[in-house]
Design an enzyme around this catalytic site. Structure first.
Site, PDB file in Angstrom:
ATOM      1  CG  MET A  69      33.520  39.617  34.596  1.00  0.00           C
ATOM      2  SD  MET A  69      33.208  38.612  33.131  1.00  0.00           S
ATOM      3  CE  MET A  69      31.945  39.360  32.233  1.00  0.00           C
ATOM      4  N   PRO A  70      35.147  41.489  37.224  1.00  0.00           N
ATOM      5  CG  PRO A  70      35.879  41.298  39.412  1.00  0.00           C
ATOM      6  CD  PRO A  70      34.770  40.900  38.504  1.00  0.00           C
ATOM      7  CG  PHE A  71      39.433  41.092  31.843  1.00  0.00           C
ATOM      8  CD1 PHE A  71      39.037  39.900  31.255  1.00  0.00           C
ATOM      9  CD2 PHE A  71      40.609  41.689  31.418  1.00  0.00           C
ATOM     10  CE1 PHE A  71      39.797  39.309  30.268  1.00  0.00           C
ATOM     11  CE2 PHE A  71      41.386  41.104  30.429  1.00  0.00           C
ATOM     12  CZ  PHE A  71      40.975  39.917  29.855  1.00  0.00           C
TER      13      PHE A  71
END
Length: 72
Positions: free
Chosen positions: A1-3
């Site tokens: 999950m990109p943050f």
């Protein structure tokens, strides 16, 4: 999950921040193929007196830094 974390001098409107979140999300989908549902964007706003540019506080070096969305 990109943050993705974006740090800005405070002063942008809610509309400007919403547009930034939208565009950063779109760019992330395009660049790495992440599913849009997995992307998180966090905007951190820093008071102008806590932001430095070229060795000086931003409010001295660049008066009006966030007016009309300009500056850092």
């Amino acid at each position: 999950m990109p943050f993705i974390e974006v740090t800005l001098v405070e002063g942008r409107t809610p509309e400007m921040k919403a547009k930034l979140i939208e565009k950063v999300t779109e760019a992330t989908v395009e660049a790495i193929g992440a599913p849009i549902e997995a992307i998180r964007v966090c905007i951190r706003e820093v008071p102008k007196e806590n932001w430095g540019v070229a060795g000086l506080p931003a409010e001295i070096r660049q008066p009006g830094l966030t007016e009309q969305g300009g500056g850092a």
